[in-house]
Each structure stands twice: as C-alpha cells, then as structure tokens.
Motif scaffolding. Sequence first.
Motif, PDB file in Angstrom:
ATOM      1  N   GLY A  16      17.379  57.895  49.172  1.00  0.00           N
ATOM      2  CA  GLY A  16      18.018  56.597  48.883  1.00  0.00           C
ATOM      3  C   GLY A  16      19.496  56.516  49.231  1.00  0.00           C
ATOM      4  O   GLY A  16      19.924  55.574  49.904  1.00  0.00           O
ATOM      5  N   VAL A  40      10.073  50.793  42.566  1.00  0.00           N
ATOM      6  CA  VAL A  40      10.705  49.611  41.955  1.00  0.00           C
ATOM      7  C   VAL A  40      11.350  48.712  43.018  1.00  0.00           C
ATOM      8  O   VAL A  40      11.728  47.575  42.727  1.00  0.00           O
ATOM      9  CB  VAL A  40      11.783  50.012  40.913  1.00  0.00           C
ATOM     10  N   MET A  62      11.843  58.522  50.430  1.00  0.00           N
ATOM     11  CA  MET A  62      13.140  57.989  50.866  1.00  0.00           C
ATOM     12  C   MET A  62      14.289  58.769  50.241  1.00  0.00           C
ATOM     13  O   MET A  62      14.291  59.028  49.048  1.00  0.00           O
ATOM     14  CB  MET A  62      13.266  56.513  50.464  1.00  0.00           C
ATOM     15  N   ALA A  70      17.139  44.161  50.903  1.00  0.00           N
ATOM     16  CA  ALA A  70      16.738  45.460  50.340  1.00  0.00           C
ATOM     17  C   ALA A  70      17.481  45.727  49.044  1.00  0.00           C
ATOM     18  O   ALA A  70      16.921  46.245  48.092  1.00  0.00           O
ATOM     19  CB  ALA A  70      16.994  46.578  51.336  1.00  0.00           C
ATOM     20  N   ARG A 119      23.749  45.134  46.920  1.00  0.00           N
ATOM     21  CA  ARG A 119      25.025  45.794  47.254  1.00  0.00           C
ATOM     22  C   ARG A 119      25.158  45.984  48.772  1.00  0.00           C
ATOM     23  O   ARG A 119      26.253  45.885  49.320  1.00  0.00           O
ATOM     24  CB  ARG A 119      25.124  47.144  46.529  1.00  0.00           C
ATOM     25  N   ILE A 120      24.041  46.251  49.449  1.00  0.00           N
ATOM     26  CA  ILE A 120      24.077  46.356  50.921  1.00  0.00           C
ATOM     27  C   ILE A 120      24.379  44.969  51.505  1.00  0.00           C
ATOM     28  O   ILE A 120      25.156  44.827  52.451  1.00  0.00           O
ATOM     29  CB  ILE A 120      22.729  46.900  51.472  1.00  0.00           C
ATOM     30  N   ARG A 145       9.720  56.613  40.697  1.00  0.00           N
ATOM     31  CA  ARG A 145      10.594  55.506  40.275  1.00  0.00           C
ATOM     32  C   ARG A 145      11.718  55.223  41.277  1.00  0.00           C
ATOM     33  O   ARG A 145      12.302  54.137  41.273  1.00  0.00           O
ATOM     34  CB  ARG A 145      11.203  55.797  38.901  1.00  0.00           C
ATOM     35  N   ALA A 146      12.026  56.223  42.140  1.00  0.00           N
ATOM     36  CA  ALA A 146      13.111  56.030  43.099  1.00  0.00           C
ATOM     37  C   ALA A 146      12.712  55.097  44.248  1.00  0.00           C
ATOM     38  O   ALA A 146      13.567  54.614  44.979  1.00  0.00           O
ATOM     39  CB  ALA A 146      13.562  57.376  43.657  1.00  0.00           C
ATOM     40  N   PHE A 200      17.927  46.272  58.811  1.00  0.00           N
ATOM     41  CA  PHE A 200      17.981  47.729  58.945  1.00  0.00           C
ATOM     42  C   PHE A 200      16.724  48.303  58.302  1.00  0.00           C
ATOM     43  O   PHE A 200      16.296  47.813  57.256  1.00  0.00           O
ATOM     44  CB  PHE A 200      19.211  48.289  58.214  1.00  0.00           C
ATOM     45  N   GLY A 201      16.132  49.333  58.906  1.00  0.00           N
ATOM     46  CA  GLY A 201      14.939  49.895  58.291  1.00  0.00           C
ATOM     47  C   GLY A 201      14.606  51.286  58.785  1.00  0.00           C
ATOM     48  O   GLY A 201      15.367  51.915  59.524  1.00  0.00           O
ATOM     49  N   ALA A 202      13.417  51.739  58.359  1.00  0.00           N
ATOM     50  CA  ALA A 202      12.951  53.078  58.702  1.00  0.00           C
ATOM     51  C   ALA A 202      12.951  53.259  60.210  1.00  0.00           C
ATOM     52  O   ALA A 202      12.727  52.332  60.977  1.00  0.00           O
ATOM     53  CB  ALA A 202      11.553  53.301  58.136  1.00  0.00           C
ATOM     54  N   ASN A 226      12.200  44.218  48.088  1.00  0.00           N
ATOM     55  CA  ASN A 226      12.258  44.473  49.527  1.00  0.00           C
ATOM     56  C   ASN A 226      10.860  44.277  50.127  1.00  0.00           C
ATOM     57  O   ASN A 226       9.966  45.096  49.895  1.00  0.00           O
ATOM     58  CB  ASN A 226      12.758  45.908  49.739  1.00  0.00           C
ATOM     59  N   GLU A 255       9.354  55.735  33.933  1.00  0.00           N
ATOM     60  CA  GLU A 255      10.614  55.854  33.186  1.00  0.00           C
ATOM     61  C   GLU A 255      11.732  55.165  33.953  1.00  0.00           C
ATOM     62  O   GLU A 255      12.361  55.750  34.842  1.00  0.00           O
ATOM     63  CB  GLU A 255      10.935  57.337  33.005  1.00  0.00           C
ATOM     64  N   THR A 256      11.951  53.916  33.675  1.00  0.00           N
ATOM     65  CA  THR A 256      13.013  53.155  34.333  1.00  0.00           C
ATOM     66  C   THR A 256      13.430  52.050  33.375  1.00  0.00           C
ATOM     67  O   THR A 256      12.921  51.967  32.263  1.00  0.00           O
ATOM     68  CB  THR A 256      12.529  52.592  35.681  1.00  0.00           C
ATOM     69  N   ARG A 275      21.579  48.600  40.140  1.00  0.00           N
ATOM     70  CA  ARG A 275      21.601  49.342  41.420  1.00  0.00           C
ATOM     71  C   ARG A 275      21.123  48.524  42.604  1.00  0.00           C
ATOM     72  O   ARG A 275      21.463  48.832  43.741  1.00  0.00           O
ATOM     73  CB  ARG A 275      20.715  50.590  41.343  1.00  0.00           C
ATOM     74  N   THR A 276      20.247  47.539  42.354  1.00  0.00           N
ATOM     75  CA  THR A 276      19.606  46.860  43.497  1.00  0.00           C
ATOM     76  C   THR A 276      19.701  45.331  43.467  1.00  0.00           C
ATOM     77  O   THR A 276      19.567  44.696  44.505  1.00  0.00           O
ATOM     78  CB  THR A 276      18.099  47.191  43.552  1.00  0.00           C
TER      79      THR A 276
HETATM   80  N1  ACO Z   1      15.140  54.011  37.144  1.00  0.00           N
HETATM   81  C1  ACO Z   1      15.995  54.806  36.495  1.00  0.00           C
HETATM   82  N2  ACO Z   1      16.598  55.852  37.056  1.00  0.00           N
HETATM   83  C2  ACO Z   1      16.359  56.081  38.359  1.00  0.00           C
HETATM   84  C3  ACO Z   1      15.482  55.274  39.108  1.00  0.00           C
HETATM   85  C4  ACO Z   1      14.861  54.208  38.442  1.00  0.00           C
HETATM   86  N3  ACO Z   1      14.014  53.377  39.070  1.00  0.00           N
HETATM   87  N4  ACO Z   1      15.443  55.751  40.358  1.00  0.00           N
HETATM   88  C5  ACO Z   1      16.259  56.804  40.409  1.00  0.00           C
HETATM   89  N5  ACO Z   1      16.805  57.009  39.206  1.00  0.00           N
HETATM   90  C6  ACO Z   1      17.751  58.058  38.798  1.00  0.00           C
HETATM   91  C7  ACO Z   1      17.683  59.275  39.669  1.00  0.00           C
HETATM   92  O1  ACO Z   1      16.667  60.143  39.247  1.00  0.00           O
HETATM   93  C8  ACO Z   1      19.057  59.877  39.475  1.00  0.00           C
HETATM   94  O2  ACO Z   1      19.061  60.565  38.254  1.00  0.00           O
HETATM   95  P1  ACO Z   1      19.884  61.956  38.126  1.00  0.00           P
HETATM   96  O3  ACO Z   1      21.329  61.575  38.381  1.00  0.00           O
HETATM   97  O4  ACO Z   1      19.593  62.378  36.732  1.00  0.00           O
HETATM   98  O5  ACO Z   1      19.331  62.846  39.176  1.00  0.00           O
HETATM   99  C9  ACO Z   1      19.951  58.653  39.302  1.00  0.00           C
HETATM  100  O6  ACO Z   1      19.066  57.558  38.965  1.00  0.00           O
HETATM  101  C10 ACO Z   1      20.721  58.315  40.556  1.00  0.00           C
HETATM  102  O7  ACO Z   1      19.822  58.280  41.644  1.00  0.00           O
HETATM  103  P2  ACO Z   1      20.306  57.878  43.083  1.00  0.00           P
HETATM  104  O8  ACO Z   1      19.143  57.863  44.021  1.00  0.00           O
HETATM  105  O9  ACO Z   1      21.489  58.708  43.486  1.00  0.00           O
HETATM  106  O10 ACO Z   1      20.792  56.372  42.777  1.00  0.00           O
HETATM  107  P3  ACO Z   1      21.567  55.377  43.693  1.00  0.00           P
HETATM  108  O11 ACO Z   1      22.742  54.861  43.017  1.00  0.00           O
HETATM  109  O12 ACO Z   1      21.731  55.900  45.090  1.00  0.00           O
HETATM  110  O13 ACO Z   1      20.528  54.176  43.774  1.00  0.00           O
HETATM  111  C11 ACO Z   1      18.873  53.280  45.284  1.00  0.00           C
HETATM  112  C12 ACO Z   1      19.225  54.388  44.302  1.00  0.00           C
HETATM  113  C13 ACO Z   1      18.828  51.973  44.541  1.00  0.00           C
HETATM  114  C14 ACO Z   1      17.508  53.604  45.877  1.00  0.00           C
HETATM  115  C15 ACO Z   1      19.953  53.224  46.379  1.00  0.00           C
HETATM  116  O14 ACO Z   1      20.195  54.508  46.887  1.00  0.00           O
HETATM  117  C16 ACO Z   1      19.553  52.334  47.503  1.00  0.00           C
HETATM  118  O15 ACO Z   1      19.431  51.147  47.343  1.00  0.00           O
HETATM  119  N6  ACO Z   1      19.385  52.915  48.689  1.00  0.00           N
HETATM  120  C17 ACO Z   1      18.986  52.151  49.839  1.00  0.00           C
HETATM  121  C18 ACO Z   1      17.516  51.987  49.786  1.00  0.00           C
HETATM  122  C19 ACO Z   1      17.104  50.888  50.652  1.00  0.00           C
HETATM  123  O16 ACO Z   1      17.726  49.852  50.711  1.00  0.00           O
HETATM  124  N7  ACO Z   1      16.014  51.144  51.318  1.00  0.00           N
HETATM  125  C20 ACO Z   1      15.473  50.207  52.112  1.00  0.00           C
HETATM  126  C21 ACO Z   1      16.269  50.016  53.394  1.00  0.00           C
HETATM  127  S1  ACO Z   1      15.267  50.302  54.653  1.00  0.00           S
HETATM  128  C22 ACO Z   1      13.962  49.367  54.300  1.00  0.00           C
HETATM  129  O17 ACO Z   1      14.139  48.259  53.846  1.00  0.00           O
HETATM  130  C23 ACO Z   1      12.654  49.975  54.498  1.00  0.00           C
END
Ligand code: ACO
Length: 329
Positions: free
Chosen positions: A221, A159, A219, A258, A261-262, A155-156, A316-318, A286, A31-32, A40-41
Amino acid sequence: MKRPLAQVVSTGRAIPAHVMTNHDFAAIGLETSHDWIVERTGIVERHIARDGETTCSLGSEASRIAMQRAGVHAGDVDAILLSTATPDRLLPATAVDIQAELGATRAAAFDLSAACSGWLYGLTVAEGMIASGSAETILVIASEKMSSIVDWTDRATCVLFGDGAGATVLKRSRHHKGILSSFMRSDGTLAELLYRPHGGATVPITEAVLMDRSHFVKMAGREVFKHAVRSMAEACDRALDAARLTGKDIDLLIPHQANVRIIEATAKHAGISMDKVYVNVDRYGNTSSASIPISLDEAFETGRIGEGATVLMVAFGAGFTWASTIVRF
Ligand code: ACO
C-alpha cells in the motif's frame, strides 16, 4: 494543439444495488474501523455485486444506457473495447459476452488489460481506430467486479475496492470538440507491488494456491501510494503540455478514485482547486478502471460538465500503468 479526432458522445453506468458500509466489515470478522478507513482513504461505502451480477451484466447495462443516449443501435457498433481486471472467464474475452448480450453482431470485441488506467488506455486505442478509419462507432467500457479478486480476510486491501461499470460511445469528432491530448505510460519492473501472484498460466489454481490465498490481490500500500502520487502528477503535466493548457484551463478534473489523499495531491500538483475535482470514492471505493467512466457519467447527470467544458482525466494502477486524457465536450 492537435485537431480532435474522436469524441465521447455519451456515457452510462451500472452500479450493483447492494451497499456495504465500513461498519459492515465487523459482520465478517475483519479487524478494522470506519474511522480508520475514512481517515486513510475517504471511503465510506462501496457497492458489491450480488445475485448473478457479473462483469458482463454490469458492462452490458452501462453500455445500453450509453447507446440509448447516443441514439446508437446494436448494429451500428463497429468495436467493443472492454477494460477489466476481472473478466468473467479467462477465455474468451468478456467483451464478446457483452457483444452477445447487446446483439452487436457487426462489432469487433476484445478485452484490454491495464488495471485502473484501462479505460483511458481504451479511449486512446479507440481514438486511433477512428483516426485510421477502421471503425466509426466504438463502445469503450470499463466493468469491474473487484469483490471477486480481493481477499476478504486481508484488511489492507478488501476495504478499498468496490464493483461497478461505466460505458461510453466514441465517434468521430465534430466542431473541434473531443480528445485534445492523451498520455500513457507503464513500468513493469514494479509489477509485484500490486498483483495477483498465482492463478494464471505459470502457476495455475491448485489446492496449495487456494490454501495460501495467493490468487487474490496483494498490494504494498505505502509504495503504491507514493508511485500513484508521482505518476498521476506526471500524467497531468504531460496531457496539459500536449494540449498547450494549464490547470487554470480545466473546468473539471476526474481522477481515478482510489484514495482521497491521492486525489488531493494530484489536484494540488495540477493547480486545480478541489471545487473543480470530481470525487465519489466515498460512495464507491476503488472500482478500478470503471471509476473514471462512472464519475464522468455522474458529472454529466449532475451538470458538473456543461457545453464546452474542458475535462482532465487521470489514472494510475497495477502494472504499474498510468495515463491521462483531456477532452473538450
Ligand atoms: N483497518 C485498520 N488497520 C489497518 C487496515 C484496516 N483496514 N489496513 C491496514 N491497517 C494497519 C496496518 O496493519 C498497519 O498496522 P501496524 O502499524 O500495526 O503494522 C497500519 O494500519 C498502517 O498500515 P499502512 O499500510 O502503512 O497504512 P497507510 O497509511 O499506508 O494506509 C492504504 C494504507 C490506505 C492502503 C494506503 O497505503 C493507500 O491508500 N495506498 C494506495 C493504495 C491504492 O490507492 N491502491 C490502488 C491504486 S492502484 C489501483 O487502483 C488498482
């Protein structure tokens, strides 16, 4: 500014042929939506390994290209450093499988685990080996099969990631070109914001682990996002200060890919306009530590890096881990 000791003399990349677009998630019942993911990304599609493509095969393919461009033969390679979060087996290191593939029988080979910052960590380790005289020609590789460790029902996370490899040959620097400065940092108190809870030595894979899917990437996020922005800004400052440069001196910024926006926040902090920032997260997602060497290779190929260019790379990472390096080409 210190005299450069080591230089990236060539690059190569290997990308799986299979492309998965944002629209393809519907077919696996996720569901995305394309709009959510792009907004968002910035990710539009990613490449996913298929048909026997492995961390070793992708890393070997990227390495062969880099070696050929540098005129380096398998017997010339003194060391192989592989950054990966997705080794093909837990023992031995996947770097030795790449060594065997390449026939680089003289080399010392080992894996390096620093998540998305791993390739930059590898550059610094390799630079030290060259400086100490323990190696002259080093392959610094990042190869990642993220599709094998993400939960395709979450889905978090699923994707966000893609597969791919980048490789570089490092040698002693000449003519004052090469690595001008580096910075590395970690904070293990934050490890559980981005990790694979189980499946290691403490809690090995059991039926219960498989059932609760705790061997896959988890994660937080939002938290990761905040730390990524803050830490990548710090890493830019530290590498620029150490090289006695400012953002104005940078011809190209290659941030870890990643999230767009970052990337934008990092560029803004460093005072670098987006036309001087390399972005391909839209096409690859990513790819963890492979994202910077893949980008570097593309930037050379497309003429974004010319003779004398000064390039700032930041990741930047885990872990968390974060790192930066400035190279004059
Ligand atoms: N499709 C649709 N909806 C989604 C999805 C998706 N794929 N994923 C999450 N959602 C929903 C959530 O369930 C939530 O719904 P709710 O409000 O009903 O609970 C809503 O979207 C908001 O979720 P958040 O996680 O708060 O969304 P956010 O705006 O923070 O975006 C994201 C999420 C894109 C993961 C963001 O937090 C992000 O980019 N974080 C950094 C992640 C990253 O870069 N990681 C890698 C760095 S380290 C490395 O590279 C290993």
